[in-house]
Scaffold this motif. Structure first.
Motif, PDB file in Angstrom:
ATOM      1  N   ALA A   3     -39.187  25.053 -36.651  1.00  0.00           N
ATOM      2  CA  ALA A   3     -38.173  25.923 -36.053  1.00  0.00           C
ATOM      3  C   ALA A   3     -37.941  27.119 -36.950  1.00  0.00           C
ATOM      4  O   ALA A   3     -38.132  27.073 -38.152  1.00  0.00           O
ATOM      5  CB  ALA A   3     -36.870  25.157 -35.851  1.00  0.00           C
ATOM      6  N   SER A   5     -35.210  30.800 -37.302  1.00  0.00           N
ATOM      7  CA  SER A   5     -33.862  31.193 -36.926  1.00  0.00           C
ATOM      8  C   SER A   5     -33.815  32.377 -35.976  1.00  0.00           C
ATOM      9  O   SER A   5     -32.962  32.437 -35.108  1.00  0.00           O
ATOM     10  CB  SER A   5     -33.073  31.535 -38.197  1.00  0.00           C
ATOM     11  OG  SER A   5     -33.726  32.542 -38.934  1.00  0.00           O
ATOM     12  N   LEU A   7     -35.188  35.228 -33.085  1.00  0.00           N
ATOM     13  CA  LEU A   7     -36.051  35.328 -31.922  1.00  0.00           C
ATOM     14  C   LEU A   7     -37.290  36.132 -32.289  1.00  0.00           C
ATOM     15  O   LEU A   7     -37.245  37.041 -33.114  1.00  0.00           O
ATOM     16  CB  LEU A   7     -35.303  36.011 -30.778  1.00  0.00           C
ATOM     17  CG  LEU A   7     -34.125  35.234 -30.186  1.00  0.00           C
ATOM     18  CD1 LEU A   7     -33.440  36.082 -29.126  1.00  0.00           C
ATOM     19  CD2 LEU A   7     -34.591  33.913 -29.596  1.00  0.00           C
ATOM     20  N   GLU A 104     -36.702  29.013 -30.369  1.00  0.00           N
ATOM     21  CA  GLU A 104     -36.692  28.664 -31.789  1.00  0.00           C
ATOM     22  C   GLU A 104     -37.948  27.911 -32.224  1.00  0.00           C
ATOM     23  O   GLU A 104     -38.093  27.594 -33.397  1.00  0.00           O
ATOM     24  CB  GLU A 104     -35.448  27.837 -32.125  1.00  0.00           C
ATOM     25  CG  GLU A 104     -35.406  26.458 -31.485  1.00  0.00           C
ATOM     26  CD  GLU A 104     -34.818  26.465 -30.080  1.00  0.00           C
ATOM     27  OE1 GLU A 104     -34.591  25.375 -29.529  1.00  0.00           O
ATOM     28  OE2 GLU A 104     -34.583  27.565 -29.555  1.00  0.00           O
ATOM     29  N   GLU A 105     -38.858  27.622 -31.312  1.00  0.00           N
ATOM     30  CA  GLU A 105     -40.078  26.901 -31.659  1.00  0.00           C
ATOM     31  C   GLU A 105     -41.225  27.871 -31.898  1.00  0.00           C
ATOM     32  O   GLU A 105     -41.438  28.809 -31.118  1.00  0.00           O
ATOM     33  CB  GLU A 105     -40.450  25.916 -30.549  1.00  0.00           C
ATOM     34  CG  GLU A 105     -39.489  24.755 -30.401  1.00  0.00           C
ATOM     35  CD  GLU A 105     -39.968  23.744 -29.383  1.00  0.00           C
ATOM     36  OE1 GLU A 105     -40.981  24.025 -28.714  1.00  0.00           O
ATOM     37  OE2 GLU A 105     -39.330  22.691 -29.261  1.00  0.00           O
TER      38      GLU A 105
END
Length: 225
Positions: A3, A5, A7, A104-105
């Protein structure tokens, strides 16, 4: 997948002309390269016949290519002509992943070097493969590189090395997973990709390259294979 933080952010579309070259310089350079290539290939003898056959083959395939080509040309999910270096052909295309993955991935990264007999290689040749990977949620990036007779193979390899370093320095900000990067190529592009990895391995043994994509001076050729 890890993940992150923020975009993902992507560069904006740029002009097909490299910013260091205007329209006149671009035309002059292309004219000179075409003239020099014709001399090497013995124009207008057998080369002209083979070119005519190639053009006919392309025309016959156009019905299947046109929809995908239009998508490549018009889609906002394909960021074209992003500059990665100072040379005439130092531009690349970014195929933004089309997926339902959570923002977030991070997504896999594929760097693809198109083929073209070291003479007609061009980033746009990957427009079909790029869209296929794009639909699978992959960040697909296709760099361009200089061809013969402008340069020989060592300089082409240098372009690939520079492009890969530029991508690795920025891919994470575009949502890419730096632990899941694949460098691949087709035909001459596969050869140049392999040579780029060998060169970087030799550099690491000789100089001890750092683990970062670029060194403190901003040299994007410092990535590790």
């Amino acid at each position: 997948r890890r993940a992150f933080s923020a975009l993902p952010t992507f560069p904006a579309d740029a002009s097909v002309l490299h910013p260091r070259y205007g329209a006149l310089k671009t035309f002059q350079k292309l004219f000179w390269l075409a003239k020099k290539l014709q001399w090497y290939l013995g124009f207008p003898g057998k080369w002209a016949v083979q070119m005519a056959r190639l053009l006919l083959f392309v025309v016959l395939l156009l019905p299947g290519f046109v929809p995908l080509l239009l998508h490549y040309a018009c889609s906002r999910k394909v960021v074209k002509n992003v500059v990665y270096g100072a040379k005439f052909r130092h531009q690349l295309d970014i195929f933004v992943p089309r997926t339902n993955t959570q923002p977030e991935e991070k997504v896999p990264i594929v760097i693809f070097i198109s083929g073209g007999a070291w003479i007609i290689g061009y980033k746009a040749w990957s427009f079909i493969m790029g869209q296929i990977f794009q639909r699978q949620g992959v960040l697909f990036i296709a760099p361009d590189y200089r061809n013969f007779p402008e340069v020989n193979v060592p300089d082409m390899v240098d372009d690939v090395v520079c492009a890969v370093g530029w991508i690795l320095a920025r891919a994470e900000g575009m949502g890419g997973d730096l632990d899941n990067v694949t460098l691949m190529g087709q035909s001459a592009g596969a050869h140049l990709s392999a040579m780029a990895i060998i060169r970087q391995a030799q550099r690491e043994v000789k100089c001890g390259a750092t683990s970062s994509a670029a060194d403190a001076s901003g040299d994007h050729r410092a990535w590790r294979p």
